[in-house]
Design a protein around this motif. Structure first.
Motif, PDB file in Angstrom:
ATOM      1  N   PRO A  35     -54.148  54.043  -1.584  1.00 23.61           N
ATOM      2  CA  PRO A  35     -54.458  52.820  -0.848  1.00 23.61           C
ATOM      3  C   PRO A  35     -55.688  52.126  -1.430  1.00 23.61           C
ATOM      4  O   PRO A  35     -56.617  52.777  -1.910  1.00 23.61           O
ATOM      5  CB  PRO A  35     -54.720  53.305   0.583  1.00 23.61           C
ATOM      6  N   CYS A  36     -55.673  50.815  -1.397  1.00 22.90           N
ATOM      7  CA  CYS A  36     -56.805  50.043  -1.904  1.00 22.90           C
ATOM      8  C   CYS A  36     -57.988  50.222  -0.964  1.00 22.90           C
ATOM      9  O   CYS A  36     -57.819  50.271   0.256  1.00 22.90           O
ATOM     10  CB  CYS A  36     -56.455  48.558  -1.974  1.00 22.90           C
ATOM     11  N   PRO A  37     -59.182  50.308  -1.520  1.00 22.79           N
ATOM     12  CA  PRO A  37     -60.347  50.426  -0.636  1.00 22.79           C
ATOM     13  C   PRO A  37     -60.542  49.125   0.129  1.00 22.79           C
ATOM     14  O   PRO A  37     -60.399  48.036  -0.421  1.00 22.79           O
ATOM     15  CB  PRO A  37     -61.506  50.692  -1.588  1.00 22.79           C
ATOM     16  N   ALA A  38     -60.842  49.265   1.393  1.00 25.93           N
ATOM     17  CA  ALA A  38     -61.047  48.078   2.231  1.00 25.93           C
ATOM     18  C   ALA A  38     -62.375  47.434   1.874  1.00 25.93           C
ATOM     19  O   ALA A  38     -63.386  48.107   1.705  1.00 25.93           O
ATOM     20  CB  ALA A  38     -61.025  48.472   3.701  1.00 25.93           C
ATOM     21  N   THR A  39     -62.341  46.117   1.729  1.00 21.80           N
ATOM     22  CA  THR A  39     -63.576  45.402   1.432  1.00 21.80           C
ATOM     23  C   THR A  39     -64.407  45.299   2.708  1.00 21.80           C
ATOM     24  O   THR A  39     -63.868  45.140   3.800  1.00 21.80           O
ATOM     25  CB  THR A  39     -63.290  43.993   0.894  1.00 21.80           C
ATOM     26  N   LYS A  40     -65.693  45.420   2.546  1.00 22.04           N
ATOM     27  CA  LYS A  40     -66.575  45.303   3.704  1.00 22.04           C
ATOM     28  C   LYS A  40     -66.865  43.832   3.950  1.00 22.04           C
ATOM     29  O   LYS A  40     -67.353  43.133   3.072  1.00 22.04           O
ATOM     30  CB  LYS A  40     -67.870  46.065   3.459  1.00 22.04           C
ATOM     31  N   PRO A  45     -71.523  36.031  12.214  1.00 21.67           N
ATOM     32  CA  PRO A  45     -72.774  35.289  12.443  1.00 21.67           C
ATOM     33  C   PRO A  45     -73.053  35.143  13.936  1.00 21.67           C
ATOM     34  O   PRO A  45     -72.135  35.038  14.748  1.00 21.67           O
ATOM     35  CB  PRO A  45     -72.502  33.931  11.799  1.00 21.67           C
ATOM     36  N   THR A  46     -74.306  35.199  14.280  1.00 28.29           N
ATOM     37  CA  THR A  46     -74.690  34.954  15.677  1.00 28.29           C
ATOM     38  C   THR A  46     -74.916  33.464  15.837  1.00 28.29           C
ATOM     39  O   THR A  46     -75.695  32.851  15.096  1.00 28.29           O
ATOM     40  CB  THR A  46     -75.976  35.728  16.030  1.00 28.29           C
ATOM     41  N   LEU A  47     -74.215  32.904  16.775  1.00 26.49           N
ATOM     42  CA  LEU A  47     -74.307  31.461  16.998  1.00 26.49           C
ATOM     43  C   LEU A  47     -75.452  31.160  17.949  1.00 26.49           C
ATOM     44  O   LEU A  47     -75.864  31.995  18.760  1.00 26.49           O
ATOM     45  CB  LEU A  47     -72.978  30.946  17.541  1.00 26.49           C
ATOM     46  N   LEU A  48     -75.963  29.968  17.798  1.00 32.35           N
ATOM     47  CA  LEU A  48     -77.091  29.544  18.621  1.00 32.35           C
ATOM     48  C   LEU A  48     -76.622  29.250  20.043  1.00 32.35           C
ATOM     49  O   LEU A  48     -75.496  28.777  20.243  1.00 32.35           O
ATOM     50  CB  LEU A  48     -77.750  28.302  18.014  1.00 32.35           C
ATOM     51  N   ALA A  66     -72.764  25.074  10.087  1.00 34.70           N
ATOM     52  CA  ALA A  66     -73.289  25.468   8.778  1.00 34.70           C
ATOM     53  C   ALA A  66     -73.254  26.986   8.629  1.00 34.70           C
ATOM     54  O   ALA A  66     -72.921  27.511   7.557  1.00 34.70           O
ATOM     55  CB  ALA A  66     -74.708  24.942   8.603  1.00 34.70           C
ATOM     56  N   ILE A  67     -73.587  27.703   9.695  1.00 33.67           N
ATOM     57  CA  ILE A  67     -73.552  29.179   9.649  1.00 33.67           C
ATOM     58  C   ILE A  67     -72.125  29.670   9.426  1.00 33.67           C
ATOM     59  O   ILE A  67     -71.875  30.538   8.589  1.00 33.67           O
ATOM     60  CB  ILE A  67     -74.153  29.768  10.945  1.00 33.67           C
ATOM     61  N   VAL A  68     -71.183  29.106  10.172  1.00 31.19           N
ATOM     62  CA  VAL A  68     -69.778  29.544  10.066  1.00 31.19           C
ATOM     63  C   VAL A  68     -69.213  29.193   8.695  1.00 31.19           C
ATOM     64  O   VAL A  68     -68.475  29.987   8.093  1.00 31.19           O
ATOM     65  CB  VAL A  68     -68.937  28.920  11.201  1.00 31.19           C
ATOM     66  N   MET A  69     -69.538  28.031   8.155  1.00 32.72           N
ATOM     67  CA  MET A  69     -69.036  27.663   6.828  1.00 32.72           C
ATOM     68  C   MET A  69     -69.634  28.563   5.752  1.00 32.72           C
ATOM     69  O   MET A  69     -68.958  28.931   4.794  1.00 32.72           O
ATOM     70  CB  MET A  69     -69.324  26.185   6.541  1.00 32.72           C
ATOM     71  N   ASP A  72     -67.761  31.748   5.910  1.00 31.85           N
ATOM     72  CA  ASP A  72     -66.432  31.581   5.313  1.00 31.85           C
ATOM     73  C   ASP A  72     -66.500  31.676   3.789  1.00 31.85           C
ATOM     74  O   ASP A  72     -65.638  32.279   3.166  1.00 31.85           O
ATOM     75  CB  ASP A  72     -65.848  30.225   5.729  1.00 31.85           C
ATOM     76  N   ASP A  73     -67.539  31.113   3.207  1.00 23.34           N
ATOM     77  CA  ASP A  73     -67.704  31.202   1.743  1.00 23.34           C
ATOM     78  C   ASP A  73     -67.886  32.651   1.293  1.00 23.34           C
ATOM     79  O   ASP A  73     -67.364  33.074   0.274  1.00 23.34           O
ATOM     80  CB  ASP A  73     -68.899  30.355   1.285  1.00 23.34           C
ATOM     81  N   GLN A  74     -68.633  33.439   2.088  1.00 23.63           N
ATOM     82  CA  GLN A  74     -68.828  34.850   1.751  1.00 23.63           C
ATOM     83  C   GLN A  74     -67.511  35.620   1.815  1.00 23.63           C
ATOM     84  O   GLN A  74     -67.219  36.445   0.947  1.00 23.63           O
ATOM     85  CB  GLN A  74     -69.842  35.488   2.708  1.00 23.63           C
ATOM     86  N   VAL A  75     -66.714  35.341   2.822  1.00 23.60           N
ATOM     87  CA  VAL A  75     -65.422  36.034   2.967  1.00 23.60           C
ATOM     88  C   VAL A  75     -64.489  35.636   1.832  1.00 23.60           C
ATOM     89  O   VAL A  75     -63.799  36.476   1.261  1.00 23.60           O
ATOM     90  CB  VAL A  75     -64.785  35.738   4.344  1.00 23.60           C
TER      91      VAL A  75
END
Length: 80
Positions: A35-40, A45-48, A66-69, A72-75
């Protein structure tokens, strides 16, 4: 004469050594499913908190966007 020749050929054929049997160990690689290792994933993010005047609420929502976007870029970077 022919009988003696045939008899000597027959006996000479029987005197030959039998073929040797050589046993060798051969490693054959067998593909195995792993099985492929699961990516962490990054932590959520904690929203204001949304409270205050309408201007403060809009600022908080824009900051949350901005936090959510950014999250999303990190994912998306992990999936490539």
């Amino acid at each position: 004469m022919k009988r003696a020749l045939l008899l000597s050929l027959f006996l000479a054929g029987c005197a030959a050594q039998p073929p040797r049997v050589v046993v060798q160990k051969v490693d054959v690689p067998v593909p195995v499913q792993v099985p492929c290792p699961a990516t962490k994933l990054p932590p959520k993010p904690t929203l204001l908190p949304v409270a205050g005047t309408p201007a403060q609420v809009i600022r908080a929502l824009v900051a949350d966007l901005a936090i959510v976007m950014g999250d999303d870029d990190q994912v998306r970077a992990l999936s490539q």
